[in-house]
Design a protein around this motif. Structure first.
Motif, short mmCIF file in Angstrom:
data_model
loop_
_atom_site.label_atom_id
_atom_site.label_comp_id
_atom_site.label_asym_id
_atom_site.label_seq_id
_atom_site.Cartn_x
_atom_site.Cartn_y
_atom_site.Cartn_z
N GLU A 194 0.85 -1.19 0.00
CA GLU A 194 0.00 0.00 0.00
C GLU A 194 0.89 1.24 0.00
O GLU A 194 1.78 1.38 0.84
CB GLU A 194 -0.90 0.00 1.23
CG GLU A 194 -1.88 -1.17 1.27
CD GLU A 194 -2.73 -1.14 2.53
OE1 GLU A 194 -3.72 -0.38 2.55
OE2 GLU A 194 -2.39 -1.87 3.48
N LEU A 195 0.63 2.16 -0.93
CA LEU A 195 1.50 3.32 -1.13
C LEU A 195 0.67 4.61 -1.12
O LEU A 195 0.18 5.06 -2.15
CB LEU A 195 2.26 3.19 -2.46
CG LEU A 195 3.15 1.96 -2.59
CD1 LEU A 195 3.61 1.77 -4.02
CD2 LEU A 195 4.35 2.07 -1.65
N PRO A 196 0.49 5.20 0.06
CA PRO A 196 -0.26 6.47 0.13
C PRO A 196 0.56 7.62 -0.43
O PRO A 196 1.79 7.65 -0.31
CB PRO A 196 -0.49 6.64 1.63
CG PRO A 196 0.62 5.88 2.28
CD PRO A 196 0.92 4.72 1.39
N THR A 197 -0.11 8.58 -1.07
CA THR A 197 0.56 9.74 -1.64
C THR A 197 -0.39 10.93 -1.70
O THR A 197 -1.61 10.74 -1.81
CB THR A 197 1.09 9.42 -3.06
OG1 THR A 197 1.67 10.61 -3.62
CG2 THR A 197 -0.02 8.95 -3.98
N SER A 198 0.16 12.11 -1.65
CA SER A 198 -0.64 13.33 -1.80
C SER A 198 -0.79 13.70 -3.27
O SER A 198 -1.48 14.67 -3.59
CB SER A 198 0.02 14.48 -1.04
OG SER A 198 1.34 14.72 -1.54
N SER A 199 -0.18 12.92 -4.17
CA SER A 199 -0.23 13.23 -5.60
C SER A 199 -1.48 12.71 -6.28
O SER A 199 -1.63 12.85 -7.50
CB SER A 199 1.01 12.65 -6.30
OG SER A 199 2.19 13.26 -5.84
N ILE A 200 -2.38 12.09 -5.52
CA ILE A 200 -3.65 11.62 -6.07
C ILE A 200 -4.77 12.15 -5.19
O ILE A 200 -4.62 12.23 -3.97
CB ILE A 200 -3.67 10.07 -6.16
CG1 ILE A 200 -4.85 9.59 -6.99
CG2 ILE A 200 -3.67 9.42 -4.79
CD1 ILE A 200 -4.79 8.11 -7.33
N ALA A 201 -5.88 12.53 -5.79
CA ALA A 201 -6.96 13.20 -5.06
C ALA A 201 -7.74 12.22 -4.19
O ALA A 201 -7.73 11.00 -4.41
CB ALA A 201 -7.91 13.88 -6.05
N THR A 202 -8.42 12.76 -3.20
CA THR A 202 -9.32 11.97 -2.35
C THR A 202 -10.38 11.29 -3.21
O THR A 202 -10.91 11.88 -4.15
CB THR A 202 -10.00 12.88 -1.31
OG1 THR A 202 -9.00 13.53 -0.52
CG2 THR A 202 -10.92 12.08 -0.40
N GLY A 203 -10.68 10.05 -2.89
CA GLY A 203 -11.70 9.32 -3.62
C GLY A 203 -11.20 8.62 -4.86
O GLY A 203 -11.99 8.03 -5.61
N LEU A 204 -9.87 8.65 -5.09
CA LEU A 204 -9.27 7.97 -6.24
C LEU A 204 -8.18 7.03 -5.77
O LEU A 204 -7.49 7.29 -4.78
CB LEU A 204 -8.67 8.99 -7.22
CG LEU A 204 -9.62 10.00 -7.86
CD1 LEU A 204 -8.83 10.98 -8.72
CD2 LEU A 204 -10.68 9.30 -8.70
N ALA A 205 -8.03 5.92 -6.48
CA ALA A 205 -6.96 4.96 -6.18
C ALA A 205 -6.64 4.18 -7.45
O ALA A 205 -7.48 4.06 -8.35
CB ALA A 205 -7.38 4.01 -5.06
N ILE A 206 -5.43 3.67 -7.53
CA ILE A 206 -5.00 2.87 -8.67
C ILE A 206 -4.31 1.62 -8.15
O ILE A 206 -3.46 1.71 -7.26
CB ILE A 206 -4.00 3.66 -9.56
CG1 ILE A 206 -4.63 4.98 -10.02
CG2 ILE A 206 -3.56 2.83 -10.75
CD1 ILE A 206 -3.61 5.95 -10.58
N PHE A 207 -4.67 0.47 -8.68
CA PHE A 207 -3.99 -0.76 -8.26
C PHE A 207 -3.79 -1.67 -9.47
O PHE A 207 -4.40 -1.48 -10.53
CB PHE A 207 -4.76 -1.48 -7.16
CG PHE A 207 -6.18 -1.88 -7.51
CD1 PHE A 207 -6.43 -3.03 -8.24
CD2 PHE A 207 -7.26 -1.13 -7.07
CE1 PHE A 207 -7.73 -3.42 -8.55
CE2 PHE A 207 -8.56 -1.49 -7.37
CZ PHE A 207 -8.80 -2.65 -8.11
#
Length: 363
Positions: free
Chosen positions: A295-308
């Motif tokens: 799991e890789l959290p980042t501030s470079s992606i907006a809330t409510g979005l994820a990529i896997f």
């Protein structure tokens, strides 16, 4: 006459042996050249066994390694000096600002040696979220086309004598790899450069973080904008395991494997990590069957979005040049400051969209 025939036969035999020897030598040289191309870039060094690249692409007759996320570009760049001298970015800046004499080896009055640029690229790669997720890196010399797979062929079970097989091509398109420049301008006052004992470490860490942050933002925007990547068609909450598992079920139904990496908004990650089981009061945590997924959290992606998905196969970083550094003396003369210019050409490319999934709270 008999002796003439013997001499003629001997000459013919010698010619045959010489031809065979030349052919054998050519094969050996071709093999050595192929091996050399496989283990290094032009002007580079052979990597260690631990840094053996996963795969290569052929660009203008040269085999270029696609580096896995755990490998280093520095293993393929021109070598550092053999005398043991070490390049110091802090000393380089001071020398070009006329503050002190530089002991480290330099390639010119205003630019750093090539191997140093590769080291900084590796520092960028070490903190980039997309590369930590598994994305490879390809170092290119100029504009390059890579193949992007958008569909697989269909396999049929054949009955003898029956015309039951239909042609089905693998669908792919050419994608251009010609990244734009990423540039950072860093003002440096004489006082800070002269008085900061940790200048070298500060500059290296700061530049790596700046380039990694911009690279992540560009790569994630590219993935989210790709219409060929499967995405949520209903609400899949990124801040709950329920929503995440529903999104993964949709990915499995799209013939994807369990994801190896999961990139999400940092705030969503904290909320989901803080969820408690309603009955026992214990942390919910990641389901056991996803134990191998990072799991890789980042501030470079907006809330409510994820990529896997499988980033190692689906995505790559094209680097057209190493990070280059130059000092512009008194670039801010009115404030008695110089400017450190750092620039590189890097960007991300989706190669296999069917191996990623865009999870969205609002589809």
């Amino acid at each position: 006459m008999e002796h003439f025939d013997e001499v003629k036969s001997l000459i013919e035999q010698l010619n045959e042996n010489q031809t065979a020897s030349l052919a054998d030598m050519k094969n050996r040289l071709d093999g050595m050249e192929a091996l050399q191309n496989r283990i290094k870039l032009a002007g580079g060094n052979a990597p260690t066994s631990a840094a053996k690249p996963r795969e290569y692409v052929n660009v203008a007759g040269k085999l270029i390694p696609i580096l896995a996320s755990t490998e280093k570009l520095g293993d393929f760049a021109p070598a550092a000096p053999q005398d043991g001298s070490k390049f110091s970015l802090g000393e380089y800046v001071r020398a070009n600002m006329g503050i002190e004499t530089m002991n480290a080896v330099v390639s010119g009055p205003a630019t750093v040696p090539t191997y140093v640029g590769a080291d900084i690229i590796d520092a960028v790669r070490a903190v980039s979220t997309v590369i930590r997720a598994g994305a490879g890196t390809i170092s290119i010399d100029g504009p390059t086309n890579l193949a992007r797979i958008t569909g697989d062929p269909t396999a049929y079970q054949h009955t003898e004598g029956a015309a039951d097989i239909t042609e089905s091509d693998m669908t792919y398109t050419a994608v251009s790899a010609n990244p734009k420049a990423l540039v950072a301008l860093v003002p440096l006052s004489n006082e800070i450069v002269s008085d900061s004992a940790n200048l070298d470490a500060v500059l290296n860490v700061s530049l790596a973080s700046a380039f990694a942050s911009k690279l992540d933002a560009l790569c994630l925007a590219t993935i989210l904008a790709d219409t060929n990547i499967p995405k949520s068609v209903v609400a899949h909450a990124t801040a709950t395991w329920t929503g995440t598992l529903l999104a993964m079920a949709a990915a499995l139904n799209a013939n994807q494997n369990l994801p190896t990496s999961y990139i999400m908004n940092a705030g969503d990650f904290i909320i989901r990590a803080g969820l408690l089981a309603s009955t026992s009061g214990s942390w919910l945590g990641k389901p056991p069957f996803l134990s191998n997924m990072q799991e890789l959290p980042t501030s470079s992606i907006a809330t409510g979005l994820a990529i896997f998905g499988d980033f190692a196969r689906a995505f790559t970083i094209a680097a057209r040049q190493n990070v280059q550094l130059e000092v512009v003396r008194f670039g801010k003369s009115t404030s008695y400051s110089h400017v450190l210019v750092a620039h590189a050409r890097m960007d991300g490319i989706v190669l296999q969209p069917g191996r990623l999934f865009n999870q969205k709270l609002v589809p």
